[in-house]
Design a protein around this motif. Sequence first.
Motif, PDB file in Angstrom:
ATOM      1  N   MET A 160       0.754  -1.165   0.242  1.00  0.00           N
ATOM      2  CA  MET A 160      -0.185  -0.252   0.101  1.00  0.00           C
ATOM      3  C   MET A 160       0.670   1.599   0.181  1.00  0.00           C
ATOM      4  N   LEU A 161       0.573   2.128  -0.878  1.00  0.00           N
ATOM      5  CA  LEU A 161       1.027   3.455  -0.623  1.00  0.00           C
ATOM      6  C   LEU A 161       0.442   4.578   0.103  1.00  0.00           C
ATOM      7  N   VAL A 162      -0.979   4.921  -0.844  1.00  0.00           N
ATOM      8  CA  VAL A 162      -1.649   6.206   0.259  1.00  0.00           C
ATOM      9  C   VAL A 162      -3.005   6.100  -0.685  1.00  0.00           C
ATOM     10  N   HIS A 163      -3.912   7.042   0.497  1.00  0.00           N
ATOM     11  CA  HIS A 163      -4.767   7.111  -0.234  1.00  0.00           C
ATOM     12  C   HIS A 163      -4.955   8.701  -0.642  1.00  0.00           C
ATOM     13  N   PRO A 164      -5.090   8.957  -1.820  1.00  0.00           N
ATOM     14  CA  PRO A 164      -4.828  10.971  -2.322  1.00  0.00           C
ATOM     15  C   PRO A 164      -6.141  11.193  -2.088  1.00  0.00           C
ATOM     16  N   LYS A 165      -5.533  12.657  -1.844  1.00  0.00           N
ATOM     17  CA  LYS A 165      -6.440  13.852  -1.889  1.00  0.00           C
ATOM     18  C   LYS A 165      -6.735  13.776  -2.919  1.00  0.00           C
ATOM     19  N   PHE A 452      -7.623   4.313  -3.220  1.00  0.00           N
ATOM     20  CA  PHE A 452      -6.095   3.869  -2.979  1.00  0.00           C
ATOM     21  C   PHE A 452      -4.835   4.019  -4.055  1.00  0.00           C
ATOM     22  N   ARG A 453      -3.951   4.222  -4.031  1.00  0.00           N
ATOM     23  CA  ARG A 453      -2.646   3.390  -5.173  1.00  0.00           C
ATOM     24  C   ARG A 453      -1.942   3.226  -3.988  1.00  0.00           C
ATOM     25  N   TYR A 454      -1.657   1.358  -4.989  1.00  0.00           N
ATOM     26  CA  TYR A 454      -0.518   0.840  -4.991  1.00  0.00           C
ATOM     27  C   TYR A 454       0.301   0.071  -5.331  1.00  0.00           C
ATOM     28  N   ILE A 455       1.441  -0.885  -4.647  1.00  0.00           N
ATOM     29  CA  ILE A 455       2.056  -1.610  -6.052  1.00  0.00           C
ATOM     30  C   ILE A 455       1.628  -2.975  -5.600  1.00  0.00           C
ATOM     31  N   ARG A 479       6.722   5.786   3.758  1.00  0.00           N
ATOM     32  CA  ARG A 479       4.851   6.242   2.648  1.00  0.00           C
ATOM     33  C   ARG A 479       4.930   7.571   2.399  1.00  0.00           C
ATOM     34  N   GLN A 480       5.777   7.726   4.036  1.00  0.00           N
ATOM     35  CA  GLN A 480       5.609   9.948   3.913  1.00  0.00           C
ATOM     36  C   GLN A 480       6.290  10.394   3.384  1.00  0.00           C
ATOM     37  N   LEU A 481       7.136  10.278   2.237  1.00  0.00           N
ATOM     38  CA  LEU A 481       8.284  10.309   1.381  1.00  0.00           C
ATOM     39  C   LEU A 481       7.648  10.417   0.356  1.00  0.00           C
ATOM     40  N   ILE A 482       6.754   9.203  -0.211  1.00  0.00           N
ATOM     41  CA  ILE A 482       5.586   8.992  -1.440  1.00  0.00           C
ATOM     42  C   ILE A 482       4.577   9.926  -1.690  1.00  0.00           C
ATOM     43  N   ALA A 483       4.091  10.734   0.021  1.00  0.00           N
ATOM     44  CA  ALA A 483       3.531  11.615  -0.422  1.00  0.00           C
ATOM     45  C   ALA A 483       3.794  13.057  -0.626  1.00  0.00           C
ATOM     46  N   LYS A 484       4.707  12.291   0.469  1.00  0.00           N
ATOM     47  CA  LYS A 484       4.907  13.912   0.341  1.00  0.00           C
ATOM     48  C   LYS A 484       5.737  14.299  -1.813  1.00  0.00           C
ATOM     49  N   ALA A 485       6.594  13.823  -1.763  1.00  0.00           N
ATOM     50  CA  ALA A 485       7.691  13.833  -3.087  1.00  0.00           C
ATOM     51  C   ALA A 485       6.681  13.275  -4.983  1.00  0.00           C
ATOM     52  N   ALA A 486       6.055  12.503  -4.659  1.00  0.00           N
ATOM     53  CA  ALA A 486       5.238  11.781  -5.622  1.00  0.00           C
ATOM     54  C   ALA A 486       3.721  12.492  -5.750  1.00  0.00           C
ATOM     55  N   GLY A 489       2.633  16.254  -1.614  1.00  0.00           N
ATOM     56  CA  GLY A 489       1.447  16.276   0.013  1.00  0.00           C
ATOM     57  C   GLY A 489      -0.108  16.545   0.043  1.00  0.00           C
ATOM     58  N   TYR A 490      -0.241  15.787  -1.230  1.00  0.00           N
ATOM     59  CA  TYR A 490      -2.011  15.798  -1.480  1.00  0.00           C
ATOM     60  C   TYR A 490      -1.928  14.302  -1.593  1.00  0.00           C
ATOM     61  N   ALA A 491      -2.060  13.936  -0.782  1.00  0.00           N
ATOM     62  CA  ALA A 491      -2.191  11.983  -0.190  1.00  0.00           C
ATOM     63  C   ALA A 491      -2.294  11.313   1.338  1.00  0.00           C
ATOM     64  N   VAL A 492      -3.009  11.229   1.570  1.00  0.00           N
ATOM     65  CA  VAL A 492      -2.824  10.551   3.342  1.00  0.00           C
ATOM     66  C   VAL A 492      -1.606   9.506   3.122  1.00  0.00           C
ATOM     67  N   PRO A 493      -0.305   9.206   3.547  1.00  0.00           N
ATOM     68  CA  PRO A 493       0.351   7.208   3.382  1.00  0.00           C
ATOM     69  C   PRO A 493      -0.976   6.707   4.383  1.00  0.00           C
ATOM     70  N   SER A 494      -0.356   5.043   3.998  1.00  0.00           N
ATOM     71  CA  SER A 494      -1.225   4.190   3.776  1.00  0.00           C
ATOM     72  C   SER A 494      -1.068   2.518   3.454  1.00  0.00           C
ATOM     73  N   ASN A 495      -1.445   1.765   4.954  1.00  0.00           N
ATOM     74  CA  ASN A 495      -0.938   0.576   5.193  1.00  0.00           C
ATOM     75  C   ASN A 495      -2.439  -0.024   4.871  1.00  0.00           C
ATOM     76  N   SER A 496      -3.623   0.363   4.802  1.00  0.00           N
ATOM     77  CA  SER A 496      -5.070  -0.136   4.412  1.00  0.00           C
ATOM     78  C   SER A 496      -5.263  -0.069   3.704  1.00  0.00           C
ATOM     79  N   VAL A 497      -6.713  -1.124   2.625  1.00  0.00           N
ATOM     80  CA  VAL A 497      -6.865  -0.526   1.749  1.00  0.00           C
ATOM     81  C   VAL A 497      -8.312  -0.240   2.327  1.00  0.00           C
ATOM     82  N   VAL A 498      -8.816  -0.098   3.798  1.00  0.00           N
ATOM     83  CA  VAL A 498      -9.315   1.020   3.876  1.00  0.00           C
ATOM     84  C   VAL A 498      -9.229   2.062   4.325  1.00  0.00           C
ATOM     85  N   SER A 499      -9.836   2.905   3.912  1.00  0.00           N
ATOM     86  CA  SER A 499      -9.308   4.710   3.981  1.00  0.00           C
ATOM     87  C   SER A 499      -9.986   4.908   5.141  1.00  0.00           C
ATOM     88  N   PRO A 500      -9.075   6.378   6.167  1.00  0.00           N
ATOM     89  CA  PRO A 500      -9.534   6.614   7.049  1.00  0.00           C
ATOM     90  C   PRO A 500     -10.230   7.248   6.584  1.00  0.00           C
TER      91      PRO A 500
END
Length: 548
Positions: A160-165, A452-455, A479-486, A489-500
Amino acid sequence: MNYIARASLAAFLASTAALPAVAGDQIREIVIFSRPQAGQQAEFQSVQLIAQEWRKLGLDVKVEVMPWEQMSNVVWYERDNWDTTAWQMVGRPERSDPDELLFNLFNSTTADTGYNFVGFKSPEYDSISEAQRREVDQDKRKEMVFEAQEILSANQPYMMLVHPKSTFAFNKAVFDPATVVNQSGIGIKNAWTFMDITPLGDQKDIVLNSSDNVKSINPLYISGGVDSWVTELVYDRLLRVGPDGLPQPWAAESYEWLDDTTIALTLRPDMMWHDGEPVTAEDVKFSYEAAASEEAPMYQPFAKNIESVDVEGDVVTFHLKTPLASFLTSTLAKVNIIPEHVWGPILEDLKAKPENAESYQEETPIGSGPYKFSSWTKNEEIVLEANTGHFHAPKADRWILRIVPNAEAALGMLKSGELNFIGEFPGDPQVLVDAAAENPDLEAVSTVDIGFRYIGFNNRRPPFDDPAFRMALSQAVNRQLIAKAAYRGYAVPSNSVVSPALEFWHDPSVEDFATGTDLAKQTLEDAGYTLEGSKLHYPGDIKETLGN
């Protein structure tokens, strides 16, 4: 990582600790798929960052860029022939209930032809994913949904990578902003907006963009998010998920649970197919039987719990095999109603052929929804016309989707008036927000997505069939790096398929997921992998069976 996840991983690693530190074959070159940078900037940049981190573990990693249509075909239909891929699950309204994510994505019954295209198989997970869908007590079900998330965290079938904003924009000089609907966990690009958005002047068309092509307009197959934009407008469903994320009557004007496994729905009167034929209760029965058939493998999971469907006048009664807590959302608000007089002969003909309904494309798609199909110029645009006789007729005259492969061009078209609604912005969302701040005619809205986005790891293929290897690759990426760099900042780092965004169902404990190169290397070492020089080798005498 919570207690269950730590315990599961610790038990696995302990069982492999006795393996001799003897080098097996060098792990072959790993290939990771991504869509092009011009069309999916954040995805492409994420993959570059991930490949960089994986190389630090001693892996040879190749990034293979391909257009969506090609990538989708390879990943979905050639399930044994790829290693790992960037992927996304879009925030469709029916995913407001976690069942589709937890059961259909990971239950072993959907691995061969269904949504579980990564091939994850776990008896423990199958048991909990099936139990949660039968539990009608919400608090008890919540405990099971949390446990399912914890098992996934321990096994890492996805990284899991992020839940986009999700950030969209529209021209408020063209449309009344008060009529734009921000749907919970979806954002302003949704069917409610496209039905209710009200033109202020002479421009009566919604003109929006997508960077991906539409692959098919097929009520029994959704190859990607953009396709679903179209099908949600062309076809009706018995229920529709409302702006609040809850199911509400739609083509059915009312419903009543008769017992835990029986629900009766009364159809709205005077509904018509786009070809002028009346919509009947028999059409509804046919639609669900089609969804449950071998000819529609993508939709089978949503209809397989239906034992039978009875019709009496305008009342359609579903008898379920077992209680299904998510039935309203995951089935009645998911399955498209299709005309038997159109699809009956098609499905009958397909029974004698090797292909199924997923490969069929009507010349003129016929639904009963708020918009009617008008034209499709492939790789350029799709035009839908308002169905003025619909019970929830759109305020706009037409819905026009234009394929615009890059973000800069889409923003330029919004500024020039060639577009009046940004349906997808694959570039830096801040650029879109800044453009709206500078132009009084534009308004941008950001919403944390259900999607969500993932590999996706191909769990069928070594070394991805090893949970410890998947865990190490996942631990290697911040994941913080993915959210910030890729995602800027318009994403929430995630390790779950269920969004916050689904606050009730999201298990926050799985977000306590430690990462780092040293941690990933230790996980590999504990599982018996070795570095020979700078290259990673399998444990023991394991041979590389898939070539180099």
